[in-house]
Design an enzyme around this catalytic site. Structure first.
Site, PDB file in Angstrom:
ATOM      1  N   LYS A 220       0.878  -1.328   0.029  1.00  0.00           N
ATOM      2  CA  LYS A 220      -0.002  -0.016   0.025  1.00  0.00           C
ATOM      3  C   LYS A 220       0.856   1.110  -0.059  1.00  0.00           C
ATOM      4  O   LYS A 220       1.902   1.296   0.819  1.00  0.00           O
ATOM      5  CB  LYS A 220      -0.983  -0.014   1.068  1.00  0.00           C
ATOM      6  CG  LYS A 220      -1.895  -1.120   1.306  1.00  0.00           C
ATOM      7  CD  LYS A 220      -2.943  -1.059   0.191  1.00  0.00           C
ATOM      8  CE  LYS A 220      -3.800   0.200   0.428  1.00  0.00           C
ATOM      9  NZ  LYS A 220      -4.899   0.391  -0.629  1.00  0.00           N
ATOM     10  N   SER A 221       0.635   2.304  -0.990  1.00  0.00           N
ATOM     11  CA  SER A 221       1.433   3.301  -0.847  1.00  0.00           C
ATOM     12  C   SER A 221       1.695   4.091   0.291  1.00  0.00           C
ATOM     13  O   SER A 221       2.646   4.311   0.641  1.00  0.00           O
ATOM     14  CB  SER A 221       0.873   4.102  -2.234  1.00  0.00           C
ATOM     15  OG  SER A 221       1.427   5.542  -2.128  1.00  0.00           O
ATOM     16  N   SER A 222       0.595   4.412   1.152  1.00  0.00           N
ATOM     17  CA  SER A 222       0.643   4.988   2.186  1.00  0.00           C
ATOM     18  C   SER A 222       1.486   4.236   3.245  1.00  0.00           C
ATOM     19  O   SER A 222       2.028   4.947   4.105  1.00  0.00           O
ATOM     20  CB  SER A 222      -1.119   5.098   2.759  1.00  0.00           C
ATOM     21  OG  SER A 222      -1.604   5.945   1.978  1.00  0.00           O
ATOM     22  N   LEU A 223       1.543   3.024   3.404  1.00  0.00           N
ATOM     23  CA  LEU A 223       2.357   2.252   4.286  1.00  0.00           C
ATOM     24  C   LEU A 223       3.631   2.432   3.664  1.00  0.00           C
ATOM     25  O   LEU A 223       4.983   2.465   4.555  1.00  0.00           O
ATOM     26  CB  LEU A 223       2.079   0.922   4.639  1.00  0.00           C
ATOM     27  CG  LEU A 223       0.701   0.713   5.061  1.00  0.00           C
ATOM     28  CD1 LEU A 223       0.146  -1.034   5.179  1.00  0.00           C
ATOM     29  CD2 LEU A 223       0.513   1.255   6.390  1.00  0.00           C
TER      30      LEU A 223
ATOM     31  N   ARG B 154       5.251   4.892   2.326  1.00  0.00           N
ATOM     32  CA  ARG B 154       5.744   6.230   2.629  1.00  0.00           C
ATOM     33  C   ARG B 154       5.847   6.405   3.917  1.00  0.00           C
ATOM     34  O   ARG B 154       6.667   7.270   4.498  1.00  0.00           O
ATOM     35  CB  ARG B 154       4.348   7.093   2.355  1.00  0.00           C
ATOM     36  CG  ARG B 154       4.397   7.231   0.852  1.00  0.00           C
ATOM     37  CD  ARG B 154       2.898   8.010   0.413  1.00  0.00           C
ATOM     38  NE  ARG B 154       2.453   7.713  -0.878  1.00  0.00           N
ATOM     39  CZ  ARG B 154       2.180   8.716  -1.802  1.00  0.00           C
ATOM     40  NH1 ARG B 154       1.971  10.087  -1.366  1.00  0.00           N
ATOM     41  NH2 ARG B 154       1.620   8.379  -2.900  1.00  0.00           N
TER      42      ARG B 154
ATOM     43  N   ASP C  14       0.953 -18.019  -8.005  1.00  0.00           N
ATOM     44  CA  ASP C  14       0.781 -18.873  -9.091  1.00  0.00           C
ATOM     45  C   ASP C  14      -0.824 -19.090  -9.344  1.00  0.00           C
ATOM     46  O   ASP C  14      -1.555 -19.170  -8.397  1.00  0.00           O
ATOM     47  CB  ASP C  14       1.421 -20.097  -9.123  1.00  0.00           C
ATOM     48  CG  ASP C  14       2.994 -19.965  -9.585  1.00  0.00           C
ATOM     49  OD1 ASP C  14       2.846 -19.266 -10.467  1.00  0.00           O
ATOM     50  OD2 ASP C  14       3.866 -20.402  -8.857  1.00  0.00           O
TER      51      ASP C  14
ATOM     52  N   THR D  29       1.843 -15.521   2.598  1.00  0.00           N
ATOM     53  CA  THR D  29       2.783 -15.011   3.306  1.00  0.00           C
ATOM     54  C   THR D  29       3.442 -13.746   2.942  1.00  0.00           C
ATOM     55  O   THR D  29       3.804 -13.575   1.944  1.00  0.00           O
ATOM     56  CB  THR D  29       3.884 -16.061   3.637  1.00  0.00           C
ATOM     57  OG1 THR D  29       3.314 -17.359   4.189  1.00  0.00           O
ATOM     58  CG2 THR D  29       5.041 -15.635   4.484  1.00  0.00           C
TER      59      THR D  29
ATOM     60  N   GLU E   4       6.258 -10.772   3.601  1.00  0.00           N
ATOM     61  CA  GLU E   4       7.734 -10.713   3.972  1.00  0.00           C
ATOM     62  C   GLU E   4       7.846  -9.059   4.358  1.00  0.00           C
ATOM     63  O   GLU E   4       8.141  -8.182   3.612  1.00  0.00           O
ATOM     64  CB  GLU E   4       8.751 -10.868   2.978  1.00  0.00           C
ATOM     65  CG  GLU E   4       8.483 -12.183   2.345  1.00  0.00           C
ATOM     66  CD  GLU E   4       8.881 -12.476   0.870  1.00  0.00           C
ATOM     67  OE1 GLU E   4       8.856 -11.365   0.267  1.00  0.00           O
ATOM     68  OE2 GLU E   4       8.908 -13.620   0.376  1.00  0.00           O
TER      69      GLU E   4
ATOM     70  N   GLN F 238      -2.268  -4.995  -1.491  1.00  0.00           N
ATOM     71  CA  GLN F 238      -3.219  -4.966  -2.629  1.00  0.00           C
ATOM     72  C   GLN F 238      -3.110  -5.859  -3.537  1.00  0.00           C
ATOM     73  O   GLN F 238      -1.665  -6.425  -3.894  1.00  0.00           O
ATOM     74  CB  GLN F 238      -3.400  -3.433  -3.369  1.00  0.00           C
ATOM     75  CG  GLN F 238      -2.448  -2.892  -3.874  1.00  0.00           C
ATOM     76  CD  GLN F 238      -2.244  -1.554  -4.191  1.00  0.00           C
ATOM     77  OE1 GLN F 238      -3.590  -1.020  -3.756  1.00  0.00           O
ATOM     78  NE2 GLN F 238      -1.424  -0.760  -4.550  1.00  0.00           N
TER      79      GLN F 238
END
Length: 190
Positions: free
Chosen positions: A101-104, A106, A119, A127, A129, A148
């Site tokens: 997410k872009s906000s995270l 940043r 796949d 999972t 990372e 997302q």
């Protein structure tokens, strides 16, 4: 081809795509937001002198669950495994791509280090990372939006989708943050 919100809804309505629990409000213009589960795998830095992907190292990580209503605190420079709250099930003609997410981002939170591809045929919790590249601790709240999932239609269904016996799908059906199983198919060159 990247699926739009209309295509994503149609896949859910047809029963071909699964996210459980499903919340229609999480569908974005070309992705579906996924949320953070409450389990984390932290590395036991004193158990081994190094990480060897060719060896089974069962005690390399420990499962941690924050107390109810409390966050998990990820300190600067730390890396932990997390998982999506949602169980994801893909048909044999759709692949997934997990993005942060872009906000995270940043705030200095990386959602995946390298394994953002899912796949066709996969079923399980994804999972994560998680890395903190900021210089302050970041609180990770179970249930928060963490990434997302973008969905891509293949030109034809996979002949051997993930989960089929020909592929060696070692993470099929995983629940919670699953440690590496790289030792199961590690090949050393001579």
């Amino acid at each position: 081809m990247l699926l739009s919100d209309r295509d994503i809804r149609a896949e859910f309505q047809a029963g071909r795509l699964g996210l459980d629990p499903f919340d229609d409000s999480l569908i974005q213009p070309s992705s579906v937001d996924v949320r953070l589960d409450n389990l984390f795998r932290v590395f036991n830095n004193t158990r081994y002198t190094h990480i060897d992907p060719a060896q089974r190292q069962d005690d390399l990580t420990s499962l941690v669950e924050p107390k109810e209503g409390e966050p998990f605190v990820l300190h600067p420079g730390e890396f932990v495994l997390g998982a999506t709250l949602e169980r994801c099930t893909l048909p044999d003609d759709l692949a997934g791509r997990l993005e942060g997410k872009s906000s995270l981002g940043r705030l200095g939170l990386l959602t995946h280090s390298t394994a953002g591809f899912i796949d066709p045929g996969f079923s399980g919790h994804i999972t994560l990372e998680l890395s903190n590249v900021a210089n302050l601790p970041i609180t990770l709240w179970p249930g928060m939006k963490i990434g997302q999932l973008c969905l891509l239609r293949l030109t034809s269904p996979a002949q051997h989708p993930y989960g089929s016996s020909q592929v060696g799908s070692k993470y099929q059906g995983q629940r919670g943050p699953t440690p590496s199983k790289s030792y199961q198919n590690f090949v050393k060159s001579n």
